[in-house]
Scaffold this motif. Structure first.
Motif, short mmCIF file in Angstrom:
data_model
loop_
_atom_site.label_atom_id
_atom_site.label_comp_id
_atom_site.label_asym_id
_atom_site.label_seq_id
_atom_site.Cartn_x
_atom_site.Cartn_y
_atom_site.Cartn_z
N LEU A 1 0.97 -1.18 -0.03
CA LEU A 1 -0.07 0.10 0.18
C LEU A 1 1.06 1.22 0.07
O LEU A 1 0.43 2.32 -0.70
CB LEU A 1 -0.93 -0.05 1.34
N VAL A 2 1.89 1.22 0.69
CA VAL A 2 2.78 2.64 0.87
C VAL A 2 3.51 2.45 -0.47
O VAL A 2 3.65 3.69 -1.02
CB VAL A 2 3.71 2.30 2.09
N THR A 3 3.90 1.49 -1.13
CA THR A 3 4.63 1.63 -2.31
C THR A 3 3.64 2.19 -3.26
O THR A 3 4.32 3.00 -4.43
CB THR A 3 5.19 0.14 -2.93
N LEU A 4 2.46 1.70 -3.44
CA LEU A 4 1.49 2.36 -4.40
C LEU A 4 1.32 3.66 -4.28
O LEU A 4 1.27 4.60 -5.19
CB LEU A 4 0.09 1.36 -4.51
N SER A 5 1.11 4.28 -3.06
CA SER A 5 1.16 5.46 -3.01
C SER A 5 2.29 6.40 -3.18
O SER A 5 2.09 7.68 -3.86
CB SER A 5 0.64 6.01 -1.26
N CYS A 6 3.28 5.90 -3.09
CA CYS A 6 4.58 6.59 -3.32
C CYS A 6 4.83 6.72 -5.00
O CYS A 6 5.14 7.83 -5.59
CB CYS A 6 5.76 6.10 -2.69
N LEU A 7 4.50 5.54 -5.49
CA LEU A 7 4.55 5.60 -6.96
C LEU A 7 3.35 6.66 -7.59
O LEU A 7 3.58 7.17 -8.53
CB LEU A 7 4.20 4.23 -7.34
#
Length: 436
Positions: free
Chosen positions: A234-240
């Motif tokens: 979830l954090v990776t998708l938000s940063c991307l």
């Protein structure tokens, strides 16, 4: 501490052994035996200095943590026990807390301001990340502080009796003798070299949790894997999403003030070259320039995206692996060693995929064999006479003293009570005469 009793150092005083040896050698006359005499005098001086440095006295009481033979760390004076890699466990906690703080400080405000309609910017996305972070911390602490299924060792010079419960001795699914713990550990258990204890249904030793993963804390470890995997994804998708928005803004380039009209009311066409006849240039940057501009505008978000992407990849792979071994009722140790694949042994614990999952997540855990509180004070009993470990019989053969045999028999159980002096002596000679 030792097998015969407990003692503490009485006092300590530094002694200058160099000056003692030099003074002793100065008094020694020169002779053909001077080297031998100086060696003997230096050894006696060293022994005298050692005797002056400190002595020991019997300890009437000691803490239970002092008698623990594992490499564990204790908190709150023994009320909380962590594994051998406790520093890495606290590093895992700090890494998780700092990462979530950076996420809520830098990523979430940018999502709300620039991409308010995206699902990662909604209140549900931020709340989901918080819930997953709390769940990861709770399961991490549960896996680290729960007894994984440690089998207490027996501190005795006598080897314990061989189990006669029908289970074979040796082999992939039999009892094995552990010379370090002086026990016959049950099947599917293993001695952890990091924690220096035998663990029932040993899975593996996780340095990030700081503890062994075994029969009693595997469900907490699996819950931690699921929570931390979902959180990193979830954090990776938000940063991307933040980086994609920055890339799109950089790819558009500076906006022109508007089209230039010619005299006929149409849009004027650029003749192409500059004053020196060069090719016309566009205000829009290239793809590489746009990507580089997005990275430079959001360096911290870019680092978080890379770090979380690597963590999500490794943690998701590990979660899938544990899904596999739970479905097959195996452990990581058995799967890696190929116990059931190469030996041809039948896995009696495998009762079907659904039953395996119910047993792993909802089954009753066996009770712990450790004391609940290691902060208890142990009172040493008084001995009326000095205890002798070894004594010589009439035939001149060394054997264990009756006091040592009786004390070891109490630790070994009813089977050890039937042993006599000759059996203990024969066993001591078969083991090379060493006490392990």
């Amino acid at each position: 501490g030792g097998r015969s009793g407990w003692a503490r150092k009485k006092f300590f005083r530094e002694v200058n052994t160099c000056s003692t040896r030099s003074a002793q050698s100065a008094k020694t006359p020169l002779s053909p035996y001077s080297s031998t005499m100086s060696l003997g005098s230096s050894m006696s001086a060293r022994a005298a200095a050692t005797s002056q440095q400190g002595s020991f006295e019997p300890a009437p009481t000691f803490r239970a943590t002092e008698g623990w033979m594992g490499n564990h760390h204790f908190l709150c004076k023994g009320k909380v026990m962590l594994g051998s890699d406790a520093p890495l466990f606290f590093f895992t906690n700090a890494l998780l807390v700092v990462s979530m703080a950076l996420y809520y400080i830098f990523v979430v405000p940018h999502l709300i301001e620039h991409i308010p309609n995206h699902w990662t910017a909604q209140a549900g996305g931020a709340i989901s990340c918080g819930i997953l972070a709390i769940l990861a911390l709770v399961t991490l602490w549960a896996a680290a502080t729960t007894d994984p299924g440690i089998i207490p060792c027996v501190s005795s010079p006598i080897k314990p009796p061989v189990p006669n419960d029908g289970t074979p001795i040796g082999g992939p699914l039999g009892h094995r003798f552990c010379s370090t713990c002086n026990i016959f550990r049950p099947p599917r258990s293993k001695h952890c070299n990091s924690c220096n204890v035998c663990v029932s249904k040993f899975d593996h030793h996780c340095p990030w949790v700081g503890n062994c993963i075994g029969e009693r804390n595997h469900r907490y470890f699996f819950g931690f894997l699921v929570a931390i995997s979902a959180l990193t994804i979830l954090v990776t998708l938000s940063c991307l999403q933040v980086l994609i928005k920055a890339y799109k803004e950089a790819a558009l380039g500076p906006m022109s003030p508007g089209p230039v009209l010619n005299g006929n009311g149409g849009e004027a066409q650029d003749s192409g070259g500059g004053d020196d006849g060069s090719q016309p240039h566009s205000d829009h940057p290239t793809e590489i320039q746009a990507i580089w501009s997005a990275v430079l505008s959001m360096p911290l978000v870019c680092l978080m995206a890379i770090f979380c992407l690597l963590c999500a990849w490794s943690l998701t792979s590990l979660t899938c692996f544990h899904v596999l071994i739970i479905s097959l009722a195996q452990t990581t140790n058995e799967r890696v060693r190929g116990v059931f694949a190469y030996s041809g042994a039948r896995n009696t614990a495998n009762r079907g995929c659904l039953s395996n999952w119910v047993s792993a997540l909802c089954g009753r855990r066996p009770p712990s064999k450790l004391p609940r509180d290691f902060s208890q004070l142990v009172i040493c009993g008084k001995c009326d006479a000095d205890e002798k470990i070894w004594e010589t019989n009439a035939a001149g053969i060394g054997q264990l003293s009756p006091e040592r045999i009786s004390s070891a028999a109490q630790l070994g159980g009813d089977a050890a009570l039937s042993r006599n002096n000759s059996a203990a002596a024969e066993e001591g000679r078969s083991d090379g005469g060493e006490i392990k």
